[in-house]
Design a protein around this motif. Structure first.
Motif, PDB file in Angstrom:
ATOM      1  N   LYS A   1       0.852  -1.193   0.000  1.00  0.00           N
ATOM      2  CA  LYS A   1       0.000   0.000   0.000  1.00  0.00           C
ATOM      3  C   LYS A   1       0.888   1.244   0.000  1.00  0.00           C
ATOM      4  O   LYS A   1       1.460   1.616   1.030  1.00  0.00           O
ATOM      5  CB  LYS A   1      -0.947  -0.015   1.200  1.00  0.00           C
ATOM      6  CG  LYS A   1      -2.095  -1.007   1.000  1.00  0.00           C
ATOM      7  CD  LYS A   1      -3.258  -0.743   1.898  1.00  0.00           C
ATOM      8  CE  LYS A   1      -4.538  -1.402   1.439  1.00  0.00           C
ATOM      9  NZ  LYS A   1      -4.428  -2.750   0.904  1.00  0.00           N
TER      10      LYS A   1
ATOM     11  N   SER B   1       1.350   5.164  -0.317  1.00  0.00           N
ATOM     12  CA  SER B   1       0.510   6.344  -0.068  1.00  0.00           C
ATOM     13  C   SER B   1       0.708   7.447  -1.105  1.00  0.00           C
ATOM     14  O   SER B   1      -0.185   8.252  -1.317  1.00  0.00           O
ATOM     15  CB  SER B   1       0.833   6.907   1.312  1.00  0.00           C
ATOM     16  OG  SER B   1       2.203   7.287   1.366  1.00  0.00           O
TER      17      SER B   1
ATOM     18  N   SER C   1      -6.989  13.512   2.379  1.00  0.00           N
ATOM     19  CA  SER C   1      -8.062  12.517   2.205  1.00  0.00           C
ATOM     20  C   SER C   1      -7.709  11.545   1.071  1.00  0.00           C
ATOM     21  O   SER C   1      -8.016  10.355   1.147  1.00  0.00           O
ATOM     22  CB  SER C   1      -9.406  13.199   1.946  1.00  0.00           C
ATOM     23  OG  SER C   1      -9.308  13.999   0.809  1.00  0.00           O
ATOM     24  N   ARG C   2      -7.053  12.061   0.044  1.00  0.00           N
ATOM     25  CA  ARG C   2      -6.659  11.206  -1.083  1.00  0.00           C
ATOM     26  C   ARG C   2      -5.605  10.178  -0.633  1.00  0.00           C
ATOM     27  O   ARG C   2      -5.664   9.001  -0.992  1.00  0.00           O
ATOM     28  CB  ARG C   2      -6.099  12.086  -2.203  1.00  0.00           C
ATOM     29  CG  ARG C   2      -5.915  11.343  -3.487  1.00  0.00           C
ATOM     30  CD  ARG C   2      -5.699  12.307  -4.634  1.00  0.00           C
ATOM     31  NE  ARG C   2      -5.675  11.593  -5.893  1.00  0.00           N
ATOM     32  CZ  ARG C   2      -5.502  12.172  -7.065  1.00  0.00           C
ATOM     33  NH1 ARG C   2      -5.370  13.473  -7.148  1.00  0.00           N
ATOM     34  NH2 ARG C   2      -5.475  11.447  -8.166  1.00  0.00           N
TER      35      ARG C   2
ATOM     36  N   LYS D   1      -7.266   7.593   1.622  1.00  0.00           N
ATOM     37  CA  LYS D   1      -8.091   6.657   0.847  1.00  0.00           C
ATOM     38  C   LYS D   1      -7.213   5.575   0.211  1.00  0.00           C
ATOM     39  O   LYS D   1      -7.558   4.394   0.185  1.00  0.00           O
ATOM     40  CB  LYS D   1      -8.863   7.431  -0.226  1.00  0.00           C
ATOM     41  CG  LYS D   1     -10.027   6.654  -0.798  1.00  0.00           C
ATOM     42  CD  LYS D   1     -10.812   7.522  -1.764  1.00  0.00           C
ATOM     43  CE  LYS D   1     -11.825   6.687  -2.518  1.00  0.00           C
ATOM     44  NZ  LYS D   1     -12.482   7.448  -3.580  1.00  0.00           N
ATOM     45  N   ARG D   2      -6.050   5.995  -0.305  1.00  0.00           N
ATOM     46  CA  ARG D   2      -5.151   5.038  -0.962  1.00  0.00           C
ATOM     47  C   ARG D   2      -4.695   3.930  -0.005  1.00  0.00           C
ATOM     48  O   ARG D   2      -4.554   2.778  -0.379  1.00  0.00           O
ATOM     49  CB  ARG D   2      -3.899   5.762  -1.483  1.00  0.00           C
ATOM     50  CG  ARG D   2      -4.124   6.581  -2.729  1.00  0.00           C
ATOM     51  CD  ARG D   2      -2.785   7.103  -3.259  1.00  0.00           C
ATOM     52  NE  ARG D   2      -1.876   6.015  -3.543  1.00  0.00           N
ATOM     53  CZ  ARG D   2      -1.880   5.292  -4.650  1.00  0.00           C
ATOM     54  NH1 ARG D   2      -2.721   5.581  -5.597  1.00  0.00           N
ATOM     55  NH2 ARG D   2      -1.025   4.311  -4.820  1.00  0.00           N
TER      56      ARG D   2
ATOM     57  N   THR E   1      -6.154   3.158   3.146  1.00  0.00           N
ATOM     58  CA  THR E   1      -7.150   2.490   3.995  1.00  0.00           C
ATOM     59  C   THR E   1      -8.190   1.710   3.187  1.00  0.00           C
ATOM     60  O   THR E   1      -8.935   0.914   3.753  1.00  0.00           O
ATOM     61  CB  THR E   1      -7.878   3.504   4.909  1.00  0.00           C
ATOM     62  OG1 THR E   1      -8.449   4.527   4.100  1.00  0.00           O
ATOM     63  CG2 THR E   1      -6.917   4.103   5.918  1.00  0.00           C
ATOM     64  N   LYS E   2      -8.230   1.947   1.883  1.00  0.00           N
ATOM     65  CA  LYS E   2      -9.170   1.197   1.024  1.00  0.00           C
ATOM     66  C   LYS E   2      -8.744  -0.282   1.068  1.00  0.00           C
ATOM     67  O   LYS E   2      -7.598  -0.607   0.765  1.00  0.00           O
ATOM     68  CB  LYS E   2      -9.079   1.737  -0.408  1.00  0.00           C
ATOM     69  CG  LYS E   2     -10.149   1.226  -1.327  1.00  0.00           C
ATOM     70  CD  LYS E   2     -10.059   1.963  -2.661  1.00  0.00           C
ATOM     71  CE  LYS E   2     -10.994   1.313  -3.646  1.00  0.00           C
ATOM     72  NZ  LYS E   2     -10.322   0.674  -4.754  1.00  0.00           N
ATOM     73  N   ASP E   3      -9.655  -1.126   1.488  1.00  0.00           N
ATOM     74  CA  ASP E   3      -9.360  -2.568   1.608  1.00  0.00           C
ATOM     75  C   ASP E   3      -8.214  -2.866   2.586  1.00  0.00           C
ATOM     76  O   ASP E   3      -7.489  -3.850   2.398  1.00  0.00           O
ATOM     77  CB  ASP E   3      -8.995  -3.195   0.251  1.00  0.00           C
ATOM     78  CG  ASP E   3     -10.064  -2.973  -0.798  1.00  0.00           C
ATOM     79  OD1 ASP E   3     -11.248  -3.004  -0.407  1.00  0.00           O
ATOM     80  OD2 ASP E   3      -9.729  -2.763  -1.973  1.00  0.00           O
TER      81      ASP E   3
ATOM     82  N   LYS F   1      -6.237  -4.490   5.278  1.00  0.00           N
ATOM     83  CA  LYS F   1      -6.464  -5.815   5.855  1.00  0.00           C
ATOM     84  C   LYS F   1      -5.196  -6.337   6.530  1.00  0.00           C
ATOM     85  O   LYS F   1      -4.103  -5.765   6.343  1.00  0.00           O
ATOM     86  CB  LYS F   1      -6.948  -6.804   4.799  1.00  0.00           C
ATOM     87  CG  LYS F   1      -5.990  -6.948   3.644  1.00  0.00           C
ATOM     88  CD  LYS F   1      -6.631  -7.690   2.499  1.00  0.00           C
ATOM     89  CE  LYS F   1      -5.726  -7.694   1.273  1.00  0.00           C
ATOM     90  NZ  LYS F   1      -5.258  -6.371   0.849  1.00  0.00           N
TER      91      LYS F   1
ATOM     92  N   LYS G   1     -11.401  -1.306  12.533  1.00  0.00           N
ATOM     93  CA  LYS G   1     -11.322  -2.593  11.820  1.00  0.00           C
ATOM     94  C   LYS G   1     -10.672  -3.682  12.678  1.00  0.00           C
ATOM     95  O   LYS G   1     -10.440  -4.790  12.197  1.00  0.00           O
ATOM     96  CB  LYS G   1     -10.492  -2.425  10.537  1.00  0.00           C
ATOM     97  CG  LYS G   1     -11.140  -1.558   9.482  1.00  0.00           C
ATOM     98  CD  LYS G   1     -10.385  -1.662   8.168  1.00  0.00           C
ATOM     99  CE  LYS G   1     -11.129  -0.956   7.059  1.00  0.00           C
ATOM    100  NZ  LYS G   1     -10.899  -1.524   5.746  1.00  0.00           N
TER     101      LYS G   1
END
Ligand code: ZN
Length: 254
Positions: free
Chosen positions: A190, A192, A201-202, A205-206, A208-210, A212, A240
């Motif tokens: 991931k 950033s 926020s962008r 989003k990069r 924290t999206k999915d 896991k 989460k």
């Protein structure tokens, strides 16, 4: 094995290109030119993407993770302005992270290095100079970069285990240098792009999206946006029920 992977990709691309071009009756010269150009593009992209594992083995995630662990990593520190604030936020959330330090910065800010170690975070090697030309370094120069940073950390009795190449660049020369060390290469799954995007926020989003277990996140503790992004990331991880841990804890799941 890694060379086999690269050779296999190049072979497949060559066969497909040959089939497409010969059915279109193109000249041998144009065919050869196209093949060479495609090879250059593939090798360039492979050197920029650790996940492709072309030149060396790099851990970019831990998909077999059984525990609800993930890892936050910070590159390019220590930074006198932002690293202390990052450490405060991590402490507030009882979170552990891994800092891939630039050797010459660690040399300058010894107090910060000591604090990172004292707080129970992990430290990785991120070269000594972080030179923009490091991708063109010989194996000897790569090794000198790695060993110099290892020796900076030895002053604190810290035994380096992990290495992350600047800019995520991997080359055959780096692969050769790494063979002369005991270091494991760590990437990320991931990214950033926090040094590129201004919008918090962008960036958030990069990463924290999915989000896991088993993920490895790349951030940089050298600019203001890392502070609110980390704060929100840790809140989201808590929702989460994911625990931020060091790379060693993630991989070994202690
Ligand atoms: Zn870097």
């Amino acid at each position: 094995m890694l060379k086999f992977r690269l050779a296999f990709v190049l072979l497949v691309v060559s066969i497909i290109t040959a089939l497409v071009m010969f059915t279109n009756h193109v000249s041998v010269g144009l065919f050869m030119g196209t093949i060479i150009l495609l090879w250059i593009v593939i090798i360039f992209l492979g050197s920029m993407s650790m996940g492709w594992q072309f030149f060396l083995t790099a851990k970019t995630k831990h998909p077999k993770s059984k525990k609800a662990f993930f890892a936050i990593t910070f590159d390019d520190g220590p930074n006198p302005e932002f690293t202390p604030q990052i450490l405060d936020i991590l402490e507030k959330h009882n979170a552990k992270a891994t800092f891939f330090l630039i050797g010459k910065e660690a040399d300058k800010y010894s107090g910060l290095v000591k604090r990172i170690i004292r707080c129970g975070h992990e430290i990785g090697n991120h070269s000594y100079s972080h030179s923009p030309y490091i991708g063109g370094f010989s194996a000897k120069k790569w090794l000198a970069e790695i060993e110099k940073t290892n020796s900076v950390l030895k002053q604190y009795a810290y035994n380096m285990v992990y290495f992350r190449p600047p800019f995520g660049i991997t080359t055959p020369h780096l692969a050769k240098a790494i063979q002369h060390t005991n270091l494991k290469v760590i990437g990320w799954n991931k990214r950033s792009f926090d040094t590129f995007f201004k919008s918090e926020s962008r960036i958030l989003k990069r990463i924290t999206k999915d989000l896991k277990q088993g993920d490895i996140i790349l951030l940089h503790d050298k600019q203001p946006n890392c502070l609110p992004v980390l704060e929100r990331l840790l809140q989201i991880a808590k929702q989460k029920q994911l625990q931020p841990v060091t790379i060693s804890q993630l991989i070994n799941e202690n």
